[in-house]
Write a protein that holds these residues in place. Structure first.
Motif, PDB file in Angstrom:
ATOM      1  N   GLY A  28     -28.192  62.813  90.962  1.00 42.80           N
ATOM      2  CA  GLY A  28     -26.969  63.233  91.648  1.00 42.80           C
ATOM      3  C   GLY A  28     -26.612  64.681  91.349  1.00 42.80           C
ATOM      4  N   TYR A 102     -18.334  64.203  90.305  1.00 44.00           N
ATOM      5  CA  TYR A 102     -18.378  63.322  91.468  1.00 44.00           C
ATOM      6  C   TYR A 102     -19.807  63.179  91.979  1.00 44.00           C
ATOM      7  CZ  TYR A 102     -17.020  61.272  95.963  1.00 44.00           C
ATOM      8  OH  TYR A 102     -16.895  60.440  97.047  1.00 44.00           O
ATOM      9  N   ASN A 106     -21.678  59.574  91.771  1.00 44.76           N
ATOM     10  CA  ASN A 106     -22.266  58.942  92.955  1.00 44.76           C
ATOM     11  C   ASN A 106     -23.767  58.743  92.770  1.00 44.76           C
ATOM     12  OD1 ASN A 106     -20.297  58.325  95.048  1.00 44.76           O
ATOM     13  ND2 ASN A 106     -19.827  60.491  94.944  1.00 44.76           N
ATOM     14  N   VAL A 109     -24.335  55.632  90.768  1.00 41.82           N
ATOM     15  CA  VAL A 109     -24.204  54.446  91.627  1.00 41.82           C
ATOM     16  C   VAL A 109     -25.484  54.268  92.443  1.00 41.82           C
ATOM     17  CG1 VAL A 109     -22.949  53.448  93.584  1.00 41.82           C
ATOM     18  CG2 VAL A 109     -21.689  54.549  91.703  1.00 41.82           C
ATOM     19  N   VAL A 132     -21.381  58.633 101.240  1.00 43.99           N
ATOM     20  CA  VAL A 132     -20.561  59.553 100.427  1.00 43.99           C
ATOM     21  C   VAL A 132     -19.680  60.405 101.342  1.00 43.99           C
ATOM     22  CG1 VAL A 132     -20.626  61.492  98.801  1.00 43.99           C
ATOM     23  CG2 VAL A 132     -22.190  59.559  98.496  1.00 43.99           C
ATOM     24  N   HIS A 164     -23.950  66.624 103.255  1.00 43.04           N
ATOM     25  CA  HIS A 164     -24.025  65.371 102.514  1.00 43.04           C
ATOM     26  C   HIS A 164     -25.385  64.691 102.686  1.00 43.04           C
ATOM     27  CE1 HIS A 164     -19.738  66.014 102.015  1.00 43.04           C
ATOM     28  NE2 HIS A 164     -19.829  65.177 100.985  1.00 43.04           N
TER      29      HIS A 164
END
Length: 188
Positions: A28, A102, A106, A109, A132, A164
Motif C-alpha cells: 500500500g 491511509y 488500505n 486490508v 478505495v 486510484h
C-alpha cells in the motif's frame, strides 16, 4: 495415497495473517507513492513549480484552512480521540501521516484479502482501486470534507479514479512480488 509433493498446478507460498498485513501495508505504501507520482506529474504539467519532495511533504500547507482532506480527517481523529486542539503548524505533518497511513492501511486490508486467495493477482488491484476511490466519495461527503459525488464533473472523477487505479494496481503488483509467488512443477 497422499503425497507431500506440490501439484502440477501453480502454487503460492502461504502467507500468515500477520505476514499478509505487513506485506499489504508495504504494498500500500508503494501504491501510495505511485499514485503520488502520477498526481505530481499532473501538477507539474498544470504549471506547478514545486519540487517533488516539497509537494509530497505538503510544505505549502501552513494552516488548517489550506489543508486538504487527509489533514482534515487526521485532525478530526486526533482531536476527537485526545480532546485536544491541534495547532496550525501541525497541518502539513498530519496531512502527510494521514495520507501515507491511509494508503498503508488500505494496503493491509488488501493483503489480508489477497493473502487468503490461492494466488494474488495484479488484476485484483482494479476492483481494489475502484473500491478505495468509491469509499472516499461515500465517507468524505458525509464528513463534510467533499461535496457529494454527483456534483463533480466527469473529468474530475475520471482523473481521481485513474489515480486510484494506479494505486490499486501498484499495490496489487507490489503485494504479488512481496508474497513471492513461486511456480513449482511436479516431478513426473
Amino acid at each position: 495415497m497422499s503425497s507431500s509433493r506440490p501439484s502440477a498446478r501453480t502454487t503460492a507460498r502461504s502467507v500468515t495473517p500477520l505476514g499478509a498485513v505487513v506485506e499489504g501495508a508495504l504494498a500500500g505504501a508503494a501504491g501510495t507513492l505511485a499514485m503520488d507520482g502520477l498526481l505530481y506529474g499532473r501538477y507539474r504539467r498544470g504549471g506547478g513549480t514545486r519540487d517533488f519532495l516539497g509537494w509530497e511533504l505538503s510544505r505549502d500547507v501552513r494552516t488548517w484552512d489550506d489543508a486538504p482532506a487527509p489533514a482534515q480527517v487526521g485532525r478530526r481523529l486526533v482531536e476527537g480521540l485526545f480532546a485536544r486542539r491541534l495547532p496550525d503548524r501541525r497541518a502539513a505533518f498530519v496531512n502527510n501521516v494521514t495520507h501515507a497511513g491511509y494508503g498503508a492501511l488500505n494496503g493491509a486490508v488488501f493483503g489480508v484479502v489477497a493473502g487468503s486467495l490461492p494466488a494474488a493477482r495484479v488484476r485484483h488491484g482494479i476492483p481494489f482501486g475502484v473500491g478505495v476511490w468509491a469509499f472516499g466519495y461515500a465517507v468524505l461527503p458525509a464528513a463534510k470534507l467533499y461535496r457529494p459525488i454527483w456534483t463533480y464533473d466527469r473529468a474530475t472523477l475520471a482523473k481521481d479514479l485513474s489515480a486510484h487505479l494506479v494505486y490499486g494496481l501498484t499495490t496489487a503488483s507490489a503485494f504479488t512480488l512481496l508474497r513471492g509467488r513461486r511456480r513449482t512443477r511436479a516431478v513426473r
